[in-house]
Write an enzyme that holds these catalytic residues in place. Sequence first.
Site, PDB file in Angstrom:
ATOM      1  NE  ARG A  19      -3.934  -2.241   2.146  1.00  0.00           N
ATOM      2  CZ  ARG A  19      -3.905  -3.562   1.923  1.00  0.00           C
ATOM      3  NH1 ARG A  19      -2.734  -4.195   1.792  1.00  0.00           N
ATOM      4  NH2 ARG A  19      -5.025  -4.265   1.813  1.00  0.00           N
ATOM      5  CG  ASP A 304      -2.501 -13.930   5.257  1.00  0.00           C
ATOM      6  OD1 ASP A 304      -3.248 -14.570   4.484  1.00  0.00           O
ATOM      7  OD2 ASP A 304      -2.143 -12.752   5.032  1.00  0.00           O
TER       8      ASP A 304
END
Length: 417
Positions: A19, A304
Site C-alpha cells: 500500500r 494468513d
Amino acid sequence: MPRITGSISLPGDKSISHRAALFSALTPAVNSFTNFNMNADCRATLDILKNLGIDWVLEDDLLTITGNELSSWQPPAGTLDAKNSGTTTRLMSGLLCHLPFPTVIDGDNSLRNRPMKRVIDPLQQMGAKIEHNQGKLPLKFMPVGELHGIGYNLPVASAQVKSALCLAARYANSPTEITENWVTRDHTERMLGLPVIRNGKSSVIKVNPGYEIPQLSMPIPGDFSSAAFFLVAALINPGSQLEIRNVSLNPTRTGLLKVFELMGITYHTETTRLRPEPIGNIRIESQEFSNVEIPSDLVPVIIDEIPILSVLGLFGRGELVVKNAEELRYKESDRIARIVQMIRTFGGNIDELPDGFILTGQRKLNGGYITTDDDHRIAMSAAIASTVIESDVKIDKPECVEVSLPSFWELLHSVSD
Ligand code: S3P
C-alpha cells in the site's frame, strides 16, 4: 529441540509495504519509507509501478517514491507481471481500469488459478472494461471514459477487494459506498484517511471522488504474519523466551493473539506508537495450552496465520476446530489441502472439512517430506514444526519463503539456541 530465545525485529509488513508503494505512486509528492519489505511480492508491485513510469529509489534502508497523477502514468512495456502476488493484482486492478491506454496484468501459475471475479465484478459495475480468462488471469483493462461510483456490499471477506474499490472510487465521477460485514485488515482506510462508519462487525466506507492522498512517509512496522511463525516456535519449544520488537499491533492483524487468549496462552505487548499504524513489542514464553474452536468472526483476521496455527494445535490439549475458512482454498495454494497433508505427514490426527479442519493435539510426531505447492506460509509452518520433531523434515522448495520473508531461514537460525 532448540530453545527459541532473543529479541528480533522483522522486515516490514507486506500488506502495508504494498500500500505504501501504490498510494505513494498516486500523487506528485515524495514519500519515504524505512523497513519496506523487499520480498518478491512487494518487489512485483514496485516493478510494475516502474513499468508505468513511477520513479522510486532504494538507498540502504530508505525507499523513496515520487508519484504522479494517474493521468500521467506511462503506457508500460509489455504485460505487467504480478508474479505470485494477489495483493498486487487486485489492488492494481482498481487503478488499471482508469488508465487511458490498455494494460494486461498476469502472474505465475499459482496466481493464474486464483479467483479474480471478486474484483472484476464490482469494477465492471462501475463501468470498467475488463477482458479475463473465465474470472482468472490474465486480465486486460481497456480504456473507458469515466467510471461511476457504486454502493457495494462485499460478498467475500477480502481486504484486497475492499482496497481495490477504495482506489477505483477516487477516480470515479460520483461517490462510492463500500459495506463489509466482517472485520478485515484496515490498512487502506487508515493510510488513506478514509471515513469509516462502524456498526458492530459491519462497517461502511464512504469514498468521495478526488479524495486527497495524505502524507504517507513512515517506518513500516514489522510484519505480524511473519512474527506469528516465531511466536509459535517459542510457544512449542520448552525453555523458550522471545521478544519481537517494532511489530505491527494493528488489531485487524493480531487476531492470533486473541486466539492465544482463548487457548489460555499468556503474552505481553507494549505499544510504542499508535498512528498511522499501531506498532510495539511482543514477549512470549513456551507454555502449555488448550485447543479451541475458532470463533468464525476471527477467521478473516487470522486468515494468513491458519497454517502456523495448525502447527500450534499439534501441541495443544484437545481439538483445534477451524471452520468458515473456505477462503483458505483460494490462497497461494489450497491451504486446507496443504495443511491436512502436512499434519498427516507429521503423523498428526486431522480431519479435512470443506471449509476448514479438525485437528487433535498430540506430541508424538515424525518427520517426512513436505510438498509446499510453492506456498511460502506452508514452507515456514513446516519449518517451525521441524524445530520440535526429532526425525528429518524435508521441505520441497525452501526458497519459496522469498515471497514474504526472504530472511526467514537466517532469522530462525538466529533465535535457535
Ligand atoms: C491482504 C489481504 C488478505 C491476505 C493477503 C494480503 C492484503 O487477502 O490473505 O495475504 O494485503 O490486503 P484477501 O483480501 O484476499 O482476504
